[in-house]
Scaffold this motif. Structure first.
Motif: not given
Length: 138
Positions: A8-15, A115-133
């Motif tokens: 799985a991957y993220r396609t947009t920024t998430q806050t 998967i959780k992040i310690v922060g308030t914003s996670l950058y990602s876009d259509g290039n699928a930089w952020v993945k979980f498998m």
């Protein structure tokens, strides 16, 4: 369901409010339908050892120096299995670094990981930089 695997991957920024679960919104591989794009959780359909991998990106324009990423099992933080800190070392420029972390996690039927992040914003876009498998190894 007896040979579960997912990608799985993220396609947009998430806050969100720190820490928050990353919702990997696209899952092109989801054998056994055990990964949920709405909750961000992989739920084990079979007891066994699972290989899990997370890719992330540090982007200086999105946060000043770093972003901590952890695997949570059944809601409890277990950073010894997977933890990640992608560096973004120059706050005055757009500097990015890709990182990957992996681990083996023993899960029984019904256990879940996210998967959780310690922060308030996670950058990602259509290039699928952020993945979980992950996949069952035995």
């Amino acid at each position: 369901p007896y040979q579960p695997c997912f990608h799985a991957y993220r396609t947009t920024t998430q806050t969100g409010t720190s820490p928050f679960t990353i919702l990997f919104d696209t899952a092109p591989v989801n054998v056994g339908s055990s990964y949920s794009t709405s909750t961000g959780r992989f739920t084990a359909p079979v007891t066994g050892n699972y290989f899990l991998l997370v890719h992330s990106i540090g982007l200086a324009s999105a946060w000043s120096t770093f972003l901590d990423i952890f695997l949570y099992k059944n809601g409890a933080s277990t950073p010894t299995i997977i933890s990640n800190r992608p560096a973004a070392t120059n706050g005055s420029e757009v500097v990015a670094s890709l990182t990957a972390s992996s681990g083996i996690c023993n899960l029984t039927v019904g256990d879940y990981v996210e998967i959780k992040i310690v922060g308030t914003s996670l950058y990602s876009d259509g290039n699928a930089w952020v993945k979980f498998m992950g996949f069952l190894i035995g």
